[in-house]
Design a protein around this motif. Sequence first.
Motif, PDB file in Angstrom:
ATOM      1  N   ASN A  64       0.834  -1.204   0.000  1.00  0.00           N
ATOM      2  CA  ASN A  64       0.000   0.000   0.000  1.00  0.00           C
ATOM      3  C   ASN A  64       0.869   1.253   0.000  1.00  0.00           C
ATOM      4  OD1 ASN A  64      -2.615  -0.961  -0.003  1.00  0.00           O
ATOM      5  ND2 ASN A  64      -2.722  -1.141   2.223  1.00  0.00           N
ATOM      6  N   VAL A  65       0.611   2.113  -0.976  1.00  0.00           N
ATOM      7  CA  VAL A  65       1.330   3.386  -1.074  1.00  0.00           C
ATOM      8  C   VAL A  65       0.314   4.515  -0.991  1.00  0.00           C
ATOM      9  CG1 VAL A  65       2.798   4.829  -2.544  1.00  0.00           C
ATOM     10  CG2 VAL A  65       3.058   2.331  -2.584  1.00  0.00           C
ATOM     11  N   ALA A  66       0.542   5.491  -0.096  1.00  0.00           N
ATOM     12  CA  ALA A  66      -0.349   6.645   0.004  1.00  0.00           C
ATOM     13  C   ALA A  66       0.390   7.897  -0.457  1.00  0.00           C
ATOM     14  CB  ALA A  66      -0.830   6.811   1.445  1.00  0.00           C
ATOM     15  N   VAL A  91      -9.805  12.823   6.343  1.00  0.00           N
ATOM     16  CA  VAL A  91      -9.623  11.549   5.637  1.00  0.00           C
ATOM     17  C   VAL A  91      -8.185  11.069   5.806  1.00  0.00           C
ATOM     18  CG1 VAL A  91      -9.436  10.548   3.315  1.00  0.00           C
ATOM     19  CG2 VAL A  91     -11.449  11.897   3.925  1.00  0.00           C
ATOM     20  N   VAL A  92      -7.251  11.979   5.666  1.00  0.00           N
ATOM     21  CA  VAL A  92      -5.831  11.623   5.739  1.00  0.00           C
ATOM     22  C   VAL A  92      -5.456  11.216   7.159  1.00  0.00           C
ATOM     23  CG1 VAL A  92      -3.475  12.443   5.361  1.00  0.00           C
ATOM     24  CG2 VAL A  92      -5.304  13.161   3.810  1.00  0.00           C
ATOM     25  N   ILE A  93      -5.886  12.005   8.137  1.00  0.00           N
ATOM     26  CA  ILE A  93      -5.516  11.720   9.526  1.00  0.00           C
ATOM     27  C   ILE A  93      -6.127  10.410   9.993  1.00  0.00           C
ATOM     28  CG2 ILE A  93      -5.710  12.566  11.892  1.00  0.00           C
ATOM     29  CD1 ILE A  93      -5.894  15.395  10.461  1.00  0.00           C
ATOM     30  N   HIS A 104      -0.490  -0.882  -4.595  1.00  0.00           N
ATOM     31  CA  HIS A 104      -1.792  -0.207  -4.623  1.00  0.00           C
ATOM     32  C   HIS A 104      -1.515   1.243  -4.251  1.00  0.00           C
ATOM     33  CE1 HIS A 104      -5.335   1.316  -2.321  1.00  0.00           C
ATOM     34  NE2 HIS A 104      -5.979   0.847  -3.369  1.00  0.00           N
ATOM     35  N   ILE A 105      -1.876   2.183  -5.158  1.00  0.00           N
ATOM     36  CA  ILE A 105      -1.559   3.594  -4.945  1.00  0.00           C
ATOM     37  C   ILE A 105      -2.839   4.359  -4.623  1.00  0.00           C
ATOM     38  CG2 ILE A 105      -0.343   5.605  -5.881  1.00  0.00           C
ATOM     39  CD1 ILE A 105       1.482   3.361  -6.354  1.00  0.00           C
ATOM     40  N   LEU A 106      -2.795   5.130  -3.554  1.00  0.00           N
ATOM     41  CA  LEU A 106      -3.942   5.937  -3.148  1.00  0.00           C
ATOM     42  C   LEU A 106      -3.557   7.412  -3.253  1.00  0.00           C
ATOM     43  CD1 LEU A 106      -6.813   5.782  -1.891  1.00  0.00           C
ATOM     44  CD2 LEU A 106      -5.716   5.621   0.347  1.00  0.00           C
ATOM     45  N   LYS A 114      -7.709  -1.058   5.758  1.00  0.00           N
ATOM     46  CA  LYS A 114      -7.115  -1.895   4.702  1.00  0.00           C
ATOM     47  C   LYS A 114      -6.185  -1.088   3.790  1.00  0.00           C
ATOM     48  CE  LYS A 114     -10.825  -1.711   1.186  1.00  0.00           C
ATOM     49  NZ  LYS A 114     -10.336  -0.424   0.688  1.00  0.00           N
ATOM     50  N   ASP A 115      -6.348   0.228   3.796  1.00  0.00           N
ATOM     51  CA  ASP A 115      -5.477   1.087   2.982  1.00  0.00           C
ATOM     52  C   ASP A 115      -4.291   1.653   3.758  1.00  0.00           C
ATOM     53  OD1 ASP A 115      -7.094   0.811   0.728  1.00  0.00           O
ATOM     54  OD2 ASP A 115      -8.373   2.491   1.306  1.00  0.00           O
ATOM     55  N   PHE A 116      -4.139   1.261   5.027  1.00  0.00           N
ATOM     56  CA  PHE A 116      -3.033   1.817   5.829  1.00  0.00           C
ATOM     57  C   PHE A 116      -1.716   1.634   5.065  1.00  0.00           C
ATOM     58  CE2 PHE A 116       0.330   1.855   8.993  1.00  0.00           C
ATOM     59  CZ  PHE A 116       0.006   2.991   9.717  1.00  0.00           C
TER      60      PHE A 116
END
Length: 265
Positions: free
Chosen positions: A5-7, A73-75, A54-56, A84-86
């Motif tokens: 997971n990439v944010a 949303v970000v915090i 997975h890029i968010l 699941k997106d951590f």
Amino acid sequence: SKQINVALIGNPNTGKTSVFNALTGLNQKVGNYPGITVDKKEGVCKLPRGVKAHILDLPGTYSLNASSLDENVVIELLLNKNDKDFPDVAVVVTDVENLKRNLLIFTQIKDLEIPTLLVINMADRMPKKGISLDIDALEKELNTKIALVSTRKNQGIDNLKELISNYRTLSTTPCLETTAIDEAYFSNLKKAFPNQLLYKLWLVITQDVNFGKTNRKEIDAVANFKTKSNADLKRLQQKETIKRYQLINNVLKKGQTIDLSQATD
Ligand code: GDP
Ligand code: MG
């Protein structure tokens, strides 16, 4: 193997969506966050050595001191390891012309001890602005890896993919020790919640966001740990911001030169 997971996180207009497009191409979709009208953009990217990411593309955020739905949303994501997106790795996108302001959120995310790497975007603007960077010095000072990128010229994206795929080697040492904000207060906090990350506790105490059901009990306990008035907490927040900008100024002194006589803009 598992997808990582990439944010993508950063101030508005730093080029997050441009980086997102460069990484994911056509492999992307836009949805919604439940209950709010904020767009959720996600996509898939193939990294070196067969790793898939997975890029968010997160909403633009000035800091983790939330003041808008977008920022919440970000915090909420960054404080909820069970989401699941951590992110396995946070990629903070900055604009080379606004590094000082853009780096604030970088220092905050790093203090959550999430592997964090830095994109300095809009590199094509450097000659016109008389900006030169010592990337090695900046990497050393910020204790991270840096991708110097121009999405406009499609430069630096392969290097960014390489750095993302090596996210396990990133340091998770915080930038700012919370005890530098208030020794007594944060020492007591640590005693009360010995197994928790101090900066995370601080955000739980000062931010009015929804942390989900999973660790509700724990979070309520922390949120009730108010040994200071709201006015005192506000003062500490201001002190935190000042400390962060001092840190950033020192970093930029070592790694950035702006020679206006060379600027052509
Ligand atoms: P976001 O708000 O962070 O998602 O930023 P966008 O990706 O929407 O980009 C903001 C603006 O910066 C747009 O006008 C882009 O065309 C521009 N931009 C993005 N990347 C670059 C770049 O590498 N160089 C230059 N000069 N402009 C860029
Ligand atoms: Mg965008």
